[in-house]
Design a protein around this motif. Sequence first.
Motif, PDB file in Angstrom:
ATOM      1  N   VAL A  46      14.284   0.957  29.096  1.00 41.82           N
ATOM      2  CA  VAL A  46      13.857   2.185  28.436  1.00 41.82           C
ATOM      3  C   VAL A  46      14.056   3.341  29.401  1.00 41.82           C
ATOM      4  O   VAL A  46      13.511   3.339  30.511  1.00 41.82           O
ATOM      5  CB  VAL A  46      12.376   2.101  27.996  1.00 41.82           C
ATOM      6  CG1 VAL A  46      11.930   3.396  27.362  1.00 41.82           C
ATOM      7  CG2 VAL A  46      12.169   0.929  27.061  1.00 41.82           C
ATOM      8  N   GLU A  47      14.858   4.300  28.992  1.00 38.80           N
ATOM      9  CA  GLU A  47      15.119   5.480  29.821  1.00 38.80           C
ATOM     10  C   GLU A  47      14.582   6.707  29.101  1.00 38.80           C
ATOM     11  O   GLU A  47      14.579   6.766  27.881  1.00 38.80           O
ATOM     12  CB  GLU A  47      16.627   5.655  30.031  1.00 38.80           C
ATOM     13  CG  GLU A  47      17.301   4.494  30.717  1.00 38.80           C
ATOM     14  CD  GLU A  47      18.809   4.633  30.744  1.00 38.80           C
ATOM     15  OE1 GLU A  47      19.360   5.448  29.982  1.00 38.80           O
ATOM     16  OE2 GLU A  47      19.436   3.912  31.530  1.00 38.80           O
ATOM     17  N   VAL A  48      14.138   7.677  29.863  1.00 44.09           N
ATOM     18  CA  VAL A  48      13.683   8.940  29.288  1.00 44.09           C
ATOM     19  C   VAL A  48      14.697  10.007  29.675  1.00 44.09           C
ATOM     20  O   VAL A  48      14.901  10.289  30.863  1.00 44.09           O
ATOM     21  CB  VAL A  48      12.277   9.316  29.793  1.00 44.09           C
ATOM     22  CG1 VAL A  48      11.850  10.653  29.216  1.00 44.09           C
ATOM     23  CG2 VAL A  48      11.277   8.229  29.453  1.00 44.09           C
ATOM     24  N   ARG A  49      15.357  10.549  28.668  1.00 47.15           N
ATOM     25  CA  ARG A  49      16.338  11.613  28.892  1.00 47.15           C
ATOM     26  C   ARG A  49      16.008  12.786  27.976  1.00 47.15           C
ATOM     27  O   ARG A  49      15.877  12.615  26.769  1.00 47.15           O
ATOM     28  CB  ARG A  49      17.750  11.125  28.583  1.00 47.15           C
ATOM     29  CG  ARG A  49      18.255  10.118  29.573  1.00 47.15           C
ATOM     30  CD  ARG A  49      19.719   9.874  29.381  1.00 47.15           C
ATOM     31  NE  ARG A  49      20.213   8.916  30.363  1.00 47.15           N
ATOM     32  CZ  ARG A  49      21.431   8.486  30.412  1.00 47.15           C
ATOM     33  NH1 ARG A  49      22.314   8.903  29.522  1.00 47.15           N
ATOM     34  NH2 ARG A  49      21.811   7.631  31.332  1.00 47.15           N
ATOM     35  N   LYS A  50      15.890  13.949  28.573  1.00 41.74           N
ATOM     36  CA  LYS A  50      15.566  15.170  27.837  1.00 41.74           C
ATOM     37  C   LYS A  50      14.289  14.999  27.011  1.00 41.74           C
ATOM     38  O   LYS A  50      14.178  15.466  25.892  1.00 41.74           O
ATOM     39  CB  LYS A  50      16.724  15.588  26.933  1.00 41.74           C
ATOM     40  CG  LYS A  50      17.981  15.916  27.702  1.00 41.74           C
ATOM     41  CD  LYS A  50      19.093  16.345  26.780  1.00 41.74           C
ATOM     42  CE  LYS A  50      20.368  16.589  27.562  1.00 41.74           C
ATOM     43  NZ  LYS A  50      21.476  16.946  26.697  1.00 41.74           N
ATOM     44  N   GLY A  51      13.332  14.272  27.563  1.00 39.17           N
ATOM     45  CA  GLY A  51      12.041  14.089  26.910  1.00 39.17           C
ATOM     46  C   GLY A  51      12.034  13.042  25.815  1.00 39.17           C
ATOM     47  O   GLY A  51      11.017  12.837  25.170  1.00 39.17           O
ATOM     48  N   LYS A  52      13.136  12.357  25.567  1.00 39.93           N
ATOM     49  CA  LYS A  52      13.196  11.335  24.516  1.00 39.93           C
ATOM     50  C   LYS A  52      13.471   9.976  25.140  1.00 39.93           C
ATOM     51  O   LYS A  52      14.242   9.860  26.089  1.00 39.93           O
ATOM     52  CB  LYS A  52      14.298  11.664  23.509  1.00 39.93           C
ATOM     53  CG  LYS A  52      14.032  12.937  22.748  1.00 39.93           C
ATOM     54  CD  LYS A  52      15.083  13.151  21.694  1.00 39.93           C
ATOM     55  CE  LYS A  52      14.780  14.429  20.928  1.00 39.93           C
ATOM     56  NZ  LYS A  52      15.747  14.690  19.879  1.00 39.93           N
ATOM     57  N   LYS A  53      12.835   8.941  24.573  1.00 40.62           N
ATOM     58  CA  LYS A  53      13.048   7.582  25.046  1.00 40.62           C
ATOM     59  C   LYS A  53      14.339   7.036  24.452  1.00 40.62           C
ATOM     60  O   LYS A  53      14.615   7.201  23.274  1.00 40.62           O
ATOM     61  CB  LYS A  53      11.894   6.682  24.636  1.00 40.62           C
ATOM     62  CG  LYS A  53      10.624   6.935  25.392  1.00 40.62           C
ATOM     63  CD  LYS A  53       9.568   5.938  25.004  1.00 40.62           C
ATOM     64  CE  LYS A  53       8.284   6.198  25.740  1.00 40.62           C
ATOM     65  NZ  LYS A  53       7.243   5.235  25.354  1.00 40.62           N
ATOM     66  N   LYS A  54      15.099   6.387  25.306  1.00 44.91           N
ATOM     67  CA  LYS A  54      16.333   5.766  24.865  1.00 44.91           C
ATOM     68  C   LYS A  54      16.344   4.333  25.387  1.00 44.91           C
ATOM     69  O   LYS A  54      16.136   4.102  26.575  1.00 44.91           O
ATOM     70  CB  LYS A  54      17.548   6.523  25.405  1.00 44.91           C
ATOM     71  CG  LYS A  54      18.854   5.916  25.000  1.00 44.91           C
ATOM     72  CD  LYS A  54      20.025   6.655  25.610  1.00 44.91           C
ATOM     73  CE  LYS A  54      21.305   5.937  25.255  1.00 44.91           C
ATOM     74  NZ  LYS A  54      22.459   6.493  25.926  1.00 44.91           N
ATOM     75  N   ILE A  55      16.580   3.372  24.490  1.00 48.98           N
ATOM     76  CA  ILE A  55      16.652   1.963  24.880  1.00 48.98           C
ATOM     77  C   ILE A  55      18.118   1.599  25.050  1.00 48.98           C
ATOM     78  O   ILE A  55      18.929   1.801  24.150  1.00 48.98           O
ATOM     79  CB  ILE A  55      15.988   1.056  23.827  1.00 48.98           C
ATOM     80  CG1 ILE A  55      14.516   1.423  23.679  1.00 48.98           C
ATOM     81  CG2 ILE A  55      16.146  -0.398  24.207  1.00 48.98           C
ATOM     82  CD1 ILE A  55      13.803   0.676  22.574  1.00 48.98           C
ATOM     83  N   SER A  56      18.438   1.082  26.235  1.00 48.48           N
ATOM     84  CA  SER A  56      19.815   0.672  26.491  1.00 48.48           C
ATOM     85  C   SER A  56      19.823  -0.732  27.080  1.00 48.48           C
ATOM     86  O   SER A  56      18.801  -1.236  27.550  1.00 48.48           O
ATOM     87  CB  SER A  56      20.503   1.649  27.433  1.00 48.48           C
ATOM     88  OG  SER A  56      19.844   1.687  28.669  1.00 48.48           O
TER      89      SER A  56
END
Length: 68
Positions: A46-56
């Motif tokens: 789980v990464e946080v980019r630009k305030g949004k969580k992104k699952i990769s």
Amino acid sequence: MSKNWYVIHTYSGFEQKVKTSLEEQFERSESRENLGEIVIPTEEVVEVRKGKKKISSRKFFSGYVLIS
């Protein structure tokens, strides 16, 4: 019958090509029932980019493919 696990060392980034190639070779050969499972070890991150969580998905044994 219990199958043994084997580790295949590949170039980093070519794991999916190796998996596809192995599956195709087993399909063409007479020993297709001997193939168990081909796994590329990955984990969900789980990464946080630009305030949004992104699952990769991330490879944690980069350059390796497991086969049984």
